[in-house]
Scaffold this motif. Structure first.
Motif, PDB file in Angstrom:
ATOM      1  N   PRO A  65       0.820  -1.211   0.000  1.00 61.99           N
ATOM      2  CA  PRO A  65       0.000   0.000   0.000  1.00 61.99           C
ATOM      3  C   PRO A  65       0.852   1.259   0.000  1.00 61.99           C
ATOM      4  N   SER A  66       0.248   2.335  -0.455  1.00 64.27           N
ATOM      5  CA  SER A  66       0.918   3.635  -0.415  1.00 64.27           C
ATOM      6  C   SER A  66       1.299   3.960   1.025  1.00 64.27           C
ATOM      7  N   LEU A 116       0.521   4.065   7.898  1.00 67.52           N
ATOM      8  CA  LEU A 116       0.373   4.391   6.475  1.00 67.52           C
ATOM      9  C   LEU A 116      -0.208   5.795   6.305  1.00 67.52           C
ATOM     10  N   ALA A 117      -1.259   6.100   7.071  1.00 64.76           N
ATOM     11  CA  ALA A 117      -1.910   7.409   6.959  1.00 64.76           C
ATOM     12  C   ALA A 117      -0.943   8.537   7.335  1.00 64.76           C
ATOM     13  N   ALA A 118      -0.172   8.342   8.392  1.00 61.32           N
ATOM     14  CA  ALA A 118       0.780   9.378   8.816  1.00 61.32           C
ATOM     15  C   ALA A 118       1.861   9.588   7.760  1.00 61.32           C
ATOM     16  N   ARG A 119       2.354   8.512   7.182  1.00 62.14           N
ATOM     17  CA  ARG A 119       3.381   8.639   6.148  1.00 62.14           C
ATOM     18  C   ARG A 119       2.828   9.344   4.913  1.00 62.14           C
ATOM     19  N   LEU A 120       1.617   8.987   4.515  1.00 63.03           N
ATOM     20  CA  LEU A 120       1.017   9.632   3.343  1.00 63.03           C
ATOM     21  C   LEU A 120       0.767  11.112   3.586  1.00 63.03           C
ATOM     22  N   ALA A 121       0.357  11.450   4.794  1.00 61.55           N
ATOM     23  CA  ALA A 121       0.111  12.858   5.111  1.00 61.55           C
ATOM     24  C   ALA A 121       1.398  13.673   5.023  1.00 61.55           C
ATOM     25  N   GLY A 122       2.527  13.052   5.334  1.00 57.24           N
ATOM     26  CA  GLY A 122       3.802  13.744   5.276  1.00 57.24           C
ATOM     27  C   GLY A 122       4.412  13.790   3.887  1.00 57.24           C
ATOM     28  N   ARG A 123       3.845  13.043   2.970  1.00 55.72           N
ATOM     29  CA  ARG A 123       4.373  12.982   1.601  1.00 55.72           C
ATOM     30  C   ARG A 123       3.322  13.541   0.663  1.00 55.72           C
ATOM     31  N   ALA A 124       3.405  14.788   0.360  1.00 53.86           N
ATOM     32  CA  ALA A 124       2.405  15.424  -0.492  1.00 53.86           C
ATOM     33  C   ALA A 124       2.925  15.513  -1.923  1.00 53.86           C
ATOM     34  N   ARG A 125       2.490  14.565  -2.764  1.00 54.16           N
ATOM     35  CA  ARG A 125       2.768  14.648  -4.200  1.00 54.16           C
ATOM     36  C   ARG A 125       1.450  14.964  -4.869  1.00 54.16           C
ATOM     37  N   GLU A 126       1.430  16.027  -5.624  1.00 54.92           N
ATOM     38  CA  GLU A 126       0.200  16.456  -6.279  1.00 54.92           C
ATOM     39  C   GLU A 126      -0.377  15.348  -7.155  1.00 54.92           C
TER      40      GLU A 126
END
Length: 192
Positions: free
Chosen positions: A25-26, A139-149
């Motif tokens: 997962p992302s 996973l949610a915390a990592r995704l929140a810290g990685r903002a790719r448009e």
């Protein structure tokens, strides 16, 4: 993935080497784990980590080569990719050189979409799916810290992770602690 054999040799499963297809997962940290394993195995000529080709600009969080859509389509049509697929509005490819490495009896390790695993198992003699994952809150915390448009909305990325709940992997790596633990787990699978 689309693959059309161009010769009788292409119709037989590619081997004898191993194709380790890393999915997850992302936010699971696949690129971090793959980069760590690649660096630790840099002197081993029998293990290859091909760079993916993606129709997205290179970013700090993902190491890949880039092709525009039309150029990617032309490369796929000409047989430049061992595997290729579309996901989330982008196209991804693994260079055809991966097949040469597998034919030489080597191990090839790369990040792919879980959607191509079944096709890869037909095309290659020895495929192992490696699922790298972590608990939902990580996973949610990592995704929140990685903002790719180009990744789209955070909520949509998190929801897409649900598809891994029932995925049948040959190996599962929990990447919830120090990255070195997950890197070592992948190294153990590669060396097995």
């Amino acid at each position: 993935m689309t693959f059309a054999p161009t010769s009788a040799a292409d119709a037989a499963p590619v081997g004898p080497g191993r194709f380790l297809l890393v999915v997850g997962p992302s936010g699971a940290g696949k690129d971090t784990v793959l980069t760590g394993a690649r660096l630790r195995l840099a002197g081993d000529p029998t293990v290859h980590f091909p760079r993916r080709v993606v129709t997205r600009a290179v970013s700090e969080t993902e190491d890949h080569d880039t092709l525009a859509g039309d150029a990617f389509d032309a490369a796929a049509e000409s047989g430049s990719f061992a595997l290729w697929w579309s996901a989330h509005g982008l196209k991804y490819g693994i260079p055809r050189a991966a097949d040469d490495s597998i034919r030489a009896g080597h191990t090839v390790v790369c990040n792919v979409s879980r959607a191509i695993i079944a096709d890869a198992r037909v095309r290659y003699a020895r495929v192992e799916a490696v699922l790298i994952t972590a608990p939902a809150e990580i996973l949610a915390a990592r995704l929140a810290g990685r903002a790719r448009e180009s990744d789209g909305r955070l909520e949509d990325r998190i929801k897409r992770n649900d598809v891994y709940a029932n995925f049948q992997a040959d190996h599962i790596i929990q990447n919830a602690g120090p990255p070195e633990d997950a890197i070592q787990a992948l190294l153990d699978i590669i060396r097995a």
